[in-house]
Design a protein around this motif. Structure first.
Motif, mmCIF file in Angstrom:
data_model
loop_
_atom_site.group_PDB
_atom_site.id
_atom_site.type_symbol
_atom_site.label_atom_id
_atom_site.label_comp_id
_atom_site.label_asym_id
_atom_site.label_seq_id
_atom_site.Cartn_x
_atom_site.Cartn_y
_atom_site.Cartn_z
ATOM 1 N N VAL A 1 0.843 -1.199 0.000
ATOM 2 C CA VAL A 1 0.000 0.000 0.000
ATOM 3 C C VAL A 1 0.879 1.251 0.000
ATOM 4 O O VAL A 1 0.655 2.198 -0.763
ATOM 5 N N VAL A 2 1.896 1.255 0.843
ATOM 6 C CA VAL A 2 2.780 2.414 0.966
ATOM 7 C C VAL A 2 3.518 2.687 -0.346
ATOM 8 O O VAL A 2 3.633 3.837 -0.778
ATOM 9 N N ALA A 3 4.002 1.626 -0.985
ATOM 10 C CA ALA A 3 4.739 1.799 -2.246
ATOM 11 C C ALA A 3 3.847 2.442 -3.305
ATOM 12 O O ALA A 3 4.286 3.317 -4.062
ATOM 13 N N PHE A 4 2.584 2.036 -3.354
ATOM 14 C CA PHE A 4 1.658 2.644 -4.319
ATOM 15 C C PHE A 4 1.439 4.117 -4.001
ATOM 16 O O PHE A 4 1.488 4.973 -4.889
ATOM 17 N N VAL A 5 1.202 4.429 -2.725
ATOM 18 C CA VAL A 5 0.972 5.817 -2.328
ATOM 19 C C VAL A 5 2.204 6.678 -2.624
ATOM 20 O O VAL A 5 2.079 7.865 -2.945
ATOM 21 N N ALA A 6 3.374 6.075 -2.543
ATOM 22 C CA ALA A 6 4.621 6.794 -2.818
ATOM 23 C C ALA A 6 4.872 7.014 -4.301
ATOM 24 O O ALA A 6 5.731 7.806 -4.675
ATOM 25 N N SER A 7 4.108 6.354 -5.127
ATOM 26 C CA SER A 7 4.371 6.364 -6.567
ATOM 27 C C SER A 7 3.633 7.481 -7.291
ATOM 28 O O SER A 7 2.638 8.020 -6.789
ATOM 29 N N PRO A 8 4.073 7.814 -8.504
ATOM 30 C CA PRO A 8 3.348 8.793 -9.330
ATOM 31 C C PRO A 8 1.932 8.330 -9.658
ATOM 32 O O PRO A 8 1.067 9.153 -9.973
ATOM 33 N N LEU A 9 1.658 7.025 -9.593
ATOM 34 C CA LEU A 9 0.329 6.509 -9.906
ATOM 35 C C LEU A 9 -0.716 6.972 -8.895
ATOM 36 O O LEU A 9 -1.915 6.943 -9.181
ATOM 37 N N ALA A 10 -0.266 7.383 -7.703
ATOM 38 C CA ALA A 10 -1.191 7.809 -6.646
ATOM 39 C C ALA A 10 -1.286 9.332 -6.579
ATOM 40 O O ALA A 10 -1.554 9.897 -5.519
ATOM 41 N N SER A 11 -1.105 9.985 -7.702
ATOM 42 C CA SER A 11 -1.048 11.452 -7.725
ATOM 43 C C SER A 11 -2.320 12.118 -7.223
ATOM 44 O O SER A 11 -2.296 13.260 -6.755
ATOM 45 N N ILE A 12 -3.454 11.434 -7.308
ATOM 46 C CA ILE A 12 -4.724 12.026 -6.887
ATOM 47 C C ILE A 12 -4.983 11.839 -5.390
ATOM 48 O O ILE A 12 -5.913 12.415 -4.828
ATOM 49 N N MET A 13 -4.160 11.055 -4.716
ATOM 50 C CA MET A 13 -4.357 10.760 -3.290
ATOM 51 C C MET A 13 -3.545 11.750 -2.461
ATOM 52 O O MET A 13 -2.320 11.690 -2.422
ATOM 53 N N ASN A 14 -4.228 12.675 -1.805
ATOM 54 C CA ASN A 14 -3.539 13.694 -1.021
ATOM 55 C C ASN A 14 -4.394 14.069 0.187
ATOM 56 O O ASN A 14 -5.615 14.205 0.089
ATOM 57 N N GLY A 15 -3.742 14.187 1.336
ATOM 58 C CA GLY A 15 -4.440 14.577 2.552
ATOM 59 C C GLY A 15 -5.287 13.480 3.157
ATOM 60 O O GLY A 15 -6.131 13.738 4.018
ATOM 61 N N GLY A 16 -5.054 12.242 2.736
ATOM 62 C CA GLY A 16 -5.887 11.143 3.180
ATOM 63 C C GLY A 16 -5.314 10.349 4.334
ATOM 64 O O GLY A 16 -4.104 10.332 4.552
ATOM 65 N N ALA A 17 -6.212 9.698 5.060
ATOM 66 C CA ALA A 17 -5.834 8.684 6.043
ATOM 67 C C ALA A 17 -6.206 7.361 5.399
ATOM 68 O O ALA A 17 -7.356 6.912 5.461
ATOM 69 N N ILE A 18 -5.244 6.751 4.735
ATOM 70 C CA ILE A 18 -5.485 5.602 3.860
ATOM 71 C C ILE A 18 -5.473 4.323 4.693
ATOM 72 O O ILE A 18 -4.524 4.036 5.415
ATOM 73 N N ARG A 19 -6.530 3.561 4.588
ATOM 74 C CA ARG A 19 -6.729 2.410 5.461
ATOM 75 C C ARG A 19 -6.066 1.153 4.919
ATOM 76 O O ARG A 19 -6.278 0.767 3.780
ATOM 77 N N ALA A 20 -5.275 0.521 5.787
ATOM 78 C CA ALA A 20 -4.656 -0.770 5.490
ATOM 79 C C ALA A 20 -4.743 -1.599 6.760
ATOM 80 O O ALA A 20 -3.752 -2.119 7.262
#
Length: 264
Positions: free
Chosen positions: A236-255
């Protein structure tokens, strides 16, 4: 899936074991240059050796610093002055009755879990904003929402961590920089494995029995009804760190395996 992390520079705090190590390994596997961090030079060296032996050609180095002190956090900032990805994973926890918590207990858990990440973000966020590129990720916990009665100070620190991430995200408005927190659930890290093993031996049970009992009695809301693995959180973290997750900002992402019942 190619996460497009080649030639990105990443710092992962608390990355000699557990979730932090799994994150560092995953980022290195994706082609990122990774700086490992820990308190012990021996453990840092072992973690670097482990990743480079598993991934020939991986660009990995290690830095030691004690994030339980402000001086340690500032030393780490000086040692690693510029990165594309900052993962604030270093954290401590421990069960203790609220009535027994001391000022030192509160100060230490807030320093490691919150203040150190704030210090590192203060170093790296302006540089990221200047070049209009970067990721800051705080490894929080479902305990930020489900405050555990047996370690209230830990839950408070994790809630503060997520609030910090949201506040910093507000400063990225209109840029390509993102700041998020990841709410990890109970994970079979080194400390948890030792706890389960010890409890199983003490009560003459199997480790599987202890795990089942934990999710039946202590965390009955879990939908996966098991401990997550560090690799699952790292994915999950690797995806959030990637350019592919550009739309995810300011979130509390659940894992967290479905422990949190609130939908929003």
């Amino acid at each position: 899936m190619d996460l497009n992390l080649q030639n990105k520079r990443a710092l992962v705090t608390g990355s000699t074991v557990g979730i932090g190590y799994a994150i560092a390994l995953r980022l290195a596997r994706e082609g990122a240059e990774v700086v490992l961090h820990g308190r012990s030079q021996g453990r840092v060296d072992d973690a670097v050796k482990s990743i480079t032996s598993e991934i020939p050609g991986a660009r990995v180095r290690g830095v030691t610093a004690d994030l339980a002190t402000d001086a340690g956090a500032r030393r780490l900032s000086a040692e690693v002055p510029d990165v594309d990805i900052l993962v604030n994973n270093a954290g401590i926890y421990g069960a203790k009755d609220f009535e027994e918590l001391t000022h030192e207990d509160w100060t230490r858990i807030m320093q490691v879990n919150v203040y150190s990440g704030a210090t590192l973000a203060q170093q790296h966020l302006p540089r990221m904003l200047e070049r209009n590129s970067g990721r800051i990720i705080f490894i929080s916990s479902e305990s930020a929402s489900n405050i555990p009665v047996e370690m209230i100070h830990y839950g408070v620190s994790k809630a503060a961590q997520s609030a910090l991430a949201r506040g910093l995200a507000e400063r990225t408005r209109g840029t390509a920089v993102t700041v998020n927190s990841v709410l990890a659930g109970p994970t079979k890290s080194e400390g948890v494995e030792e706890f389960v093993r010890g409890l199983a031996k003490q009560r003459n049970l199997t480790e599987s029995d202890v795990e089942k009992e934990f999710f039946t009695l202590a965390r009955p809301g879990s939908l996966i009804h098991r401990f997550a693995t560090p690799d699952e959180v790292a994915n999950v973290v690797a995806f959030v760190a990637s350019p592919l997750a550009s739309i995810m900002n300011g979130g509390a992402i659940r894992a967290e395996g479905g422990l949190l019942k609130n939908m929003l």
